[in-house]
Design a protein around this motif. Structure first.
Motif, PDB file in Angstrom:
ATOM      1  N   GLN A  90       0.813  -1.206   0.000  1.00 51.83           N
ATOM      2  CA  GLN A  90       0.000   0.000   0.000  1.00 51.83           C
ATOM      3  C   GLN A  90       0.854   1.267   0.000  1.00 51.83           C
ATOM      4  O   GLN A  90       0.377   2.333  -0.371  1.00 51.83           O
ATOM      5  N   VAL A  91       2.130   1.147   0.379  1.00 54.50           N
ATOM      6  CA  VAL A  91       3.022   2.307   0.301  1.00 54.50           C
ATOM      7  C   VAL A  91       3.365   2.600  -1.154  1.00 54.50           C
ATOM      8  O   VAL A  91       3.440   3.758  -1.571  1.00 54.50           O
ATOM      9  N   THR A  92       3.561   1.559  -1.945  1.00 55.22           N
ATOM     10  CA  THR A  92       3.947   1.744  -3.345  1.00 55.22           C
ATOM     11  C   THR A  92       2.746   1.997  -4.254  1.00 55.22           C
ATOM     12  O   THR A  92       2.933   2.366  -5.419  1.00 55.22           O
ATOM     13  N   TYR A 127      -4.323   5.611   4.379  1.00 54.37           N
ATOM     14  CA  TYR A 127      -3.638   5.596   5.666  1.00 54.37           C
ATOM     15  C   TYR A 127      -2.731   6.812   5.854  1.00 54.37           C
ATOM     16  O   TYR A 127      -1.889   6.834   6.752  1.00 54.37           O
ATOM     17  N   PHE A 128      -2.927   7.807   5.014  1.00 54.76           N
ATOM     18  CA  PHE A 128      -2.066   8.992   5.047  1.00 54.76           C
ATOM     19  C   PHE A 128      -2.899  10.264   4.998  1.00 54.76           C
ATOM     20  O   PHE A 128      -2.592  11.202   4.278  1.00 54.76           O
ATOM     21  N   LEU A 129      -3.994  10.248   5.769  1.00 59.16           N
ATOM     22  CA  LEU A 129      -4.875  11.409   5.896  1.00 59.16           C
ATOM     23  C   LEU A 129      -5.467  11.818   4.558  1.00 59.16           C
ATOM     24  O   LEU A 129      -5.773  12.991   4.335  1.00 59.16           O
ATOM     25  N   ASN A 130      -5.603  10.842   3.648  1.00 57.72           N
ATOM     26  CA  ASN A 130      -6.152  11.096   2.307  1.00 57.72           C
ATOM     27  C   ASN A 130      -5.372  12.180   1.571  1.00 57.72           C
ATOM     28  O   ASN A 130      -5.950  13.009   0.860  1.00 57.72           O
ATOM     29  N   ASP A 131      -4.078  12.152   1.735  1.00 56.25           N
ATOM     30  CA  ASP A 131      -3.198  13.173   1.159  1.00 56.25           C
ATOM     31  C   ASP A 131      -1.979  12.489   0.556  1.00 56.25           C
ATOM     32  O   ASP A 131      -1.064  12.073   1.277  1.00 56.25           O
ATOM     33  N   LEU A 132      -1.974  12.348  -0.774  1.00 56.46           N
ATOM     34  CA  LEU A 132      -0.874  11.656  -1.442  1.00 56.46           C
ATOM     35  C   LEU A 132       0.440  12.420  -1.335  1.00 56.46           C
ATOM     36  O   LEU A 132       1.512  11.821  -1.288  1.00 56.46           O
ATOM     37  N   LEU A 133       0.376  13.740  -1.306  1.00 55.17           N
ATOM     38  CA  LEU A 133       1.599  14.532  -1.145  1.00 55.17           C
ATOM     39  C   LEU A 133       2.220  14.284   0.223  1.00 55.17           C
ATOM     40  O   LEU A 133       3.434  14.143   0.361  1.00 55.17           O
ATOM     41  N   LYS A 180       1.746  11.574   2.001  1.00 50.34           N
ATOM     42  CA  LYS A 180       2.241  10.204   1.961  1.00 50.34           C
ATOM     43  C   LYS A 180       3.647  10.160   1.367  1.00 50.34           C
ATOM     44  O   LYS A 180       4.548   9.507   1.911  1.00 50.34           O
ATOM     45  N   GLY A 181       3.845  10.855   0.258  1.00 52.16           N
ATOM     46  CA  GLY A 181       5.161  10.888  -0.374  1.00 52.16           C
ATOM     47  C   GLY A 181       6.202  11.526   0.524  1.00 52.16           C
ATOM     48  O   GLY A 181       7.369  11.111   0.543  1.00 52.16           O
ATOM     49  N   MET A 182       5.792  12.535   1.281  1.00 52.50           N
ATOM     50  CA  MET A 182       6.704  13.208   2.195  1.00 52.50           C
ATOM     51  C   MET A 182       7.199  12.253   3.283  1.00 52.50           C
ATOM     52  O   MET A 182       8.403  12.173   3.565  1.00 52.50           O
ATOM     53  N   VAL A 183       6.262  11.509   3.884  1.00 57.15           N
ATOM     54  CA  VAL A 183       6.641  10.557   4.931  1.00 57.15           C
ATOM     55  C   VAL A 183       7.491   9.435   4.355  1.00 57.15           C
ATOM     56  O   VAL A 183       8.491   9.019   4.947  1.00 57.15           O
ATOM     57  N   ARG A 184       7.105   8.942   3.176  1.00 52.18           N
ATOM     58  CA  ARG A 184       7.868   7.868   2.545  1.00 52.18           C
ATOM     59  C   ARG A 184       9.303   8.306   2.268  1.00 52.18           C
ATOM     60  O   ARG A 184      10.257   7.558   2.526  1.00 52.18           O
ATOM     61  N   ASP A 185       9.475   9.525   1.761  1.00 57.21           N
ATOM     62  CA  ASP A 185      10.822  10.027   1.498  1.00 57.21           C
ATOM     63  C   ASP A 185      11.626  10.148   2.786  1.00 57.21           C
ATOM     64  O   ASP A 185      12.827   9.855   2.813  1.00 57.21           O
ATOM     65  N   ALA A 186      10.960  10.578   3.867  1.00 52.89           N
ATOM     66  CA  ALA A 186      11.652  10.721   5.138  1.00 52.89           C
ATOM     67  C   ALA A 186      12.085   9.365   5.686  1.00 52.89           C
ATOM     68  O   ALA A 186      13.212   9.203   6.173  1.00 52.89           O
TER      69      ALA A 186
END
Length: 207
Positions: A68-70, A77-83, A85-91
């Motif tokens: 689900q991350v990819t 699971y990311f507050l309905n915010d893909l941006l 989600k990408g920020m957390v994934r990059d971190a």
């Protein structure tokens, strides 16, 4: 004798008061749980207090993302915010690389997953993580004896031993808020994820 201009003094104290008010807001609280209970913040640990039953972290060299991350369309699971989600994934990706782990799209030693909570939650089972958080190809039974209470504004990071399908570590940061809403400021998110990984005392290389 030099005198201070009243306007400058007023401006200075106003700025000082604003800074204190900002500092007195919600503080980020960080914690972690490790299988075997070797982490002092983990209480009895995810799978009991006997560290000898824990996994050999020195064998973990690579990691893959949970499906689900990819998934580029999944923001559930990311507050309905893909941006966001990408920020957390990059971190998280940055911290995994800093710990010496190599990303491998499939078949890695560890499967890494994460999600965010804007409201307080108690994690007791997979049901609290959300249906579909782990795919059917990612079997993982949450240890119901290890309850984790998270305050509003939380990021949870989990690591699963892919071969065994068991959790070996999870870390979390709570209180990432701006008033009553989740604080999605990039710098603050990166700092919070960095604080989470300070709890992780292992590396994927020989350093």
């Amino acid at each position: 004798m030099k005198t201070s201009h009243p306007f400058l003094l007023l401006t200075f104290f106003a700025a000082l008061a604003a800074g204190c008010a900002q500092h007195s807001g919600s503080d980020v609280v960080v914690g972690s749980d490790q299988r075997g209970g070797t982490n002092s913040n983990a209480g009895a640990g995810m799978y009991g207090s006997n560290a000898n039953n824990g996994p050999d972290f020195s064998k973990y060299k690579t990691y893959s993302w949970a499906s689900q991350v990819t998934n580029p369309q999944n923001s559930t699971y990311f507050l309905n915010d893909l941006l966001f989600k990408g920020m957390v994934r990059d971190a998280v990706e940055h911290e995994m690389a800093a710990k010496g782990y190599t990303y491998q799209p499939t078949g890695a030693d560890l499967v890494v997953n994460f999600r965010s909570f804007d409201e307080p939650v108690e994690i007791m089972s997979n049901d609290n993580l959300g249906t579909g958080y782990w795919a059917s190809t990612e079997p993982y039974a949450y240890d119901s004896q290890q309850k984790v209470k998270l305050d509003k504004g939380s990021i949870l990071v989990q690591m699963i031993d892919r071969a065994k399908g068991t959790a070996v570590w999870q870390g979390y940061a709570s209180g990432l808020t701006d008033g009553n809403v989740f604080d999605k400021n990039k710098d603050k998110v990166y700092v919070a994820v960095g604080q989470i990984f300070k709890e992780y005392n292992h590396r994927g290389d020989k350093l």
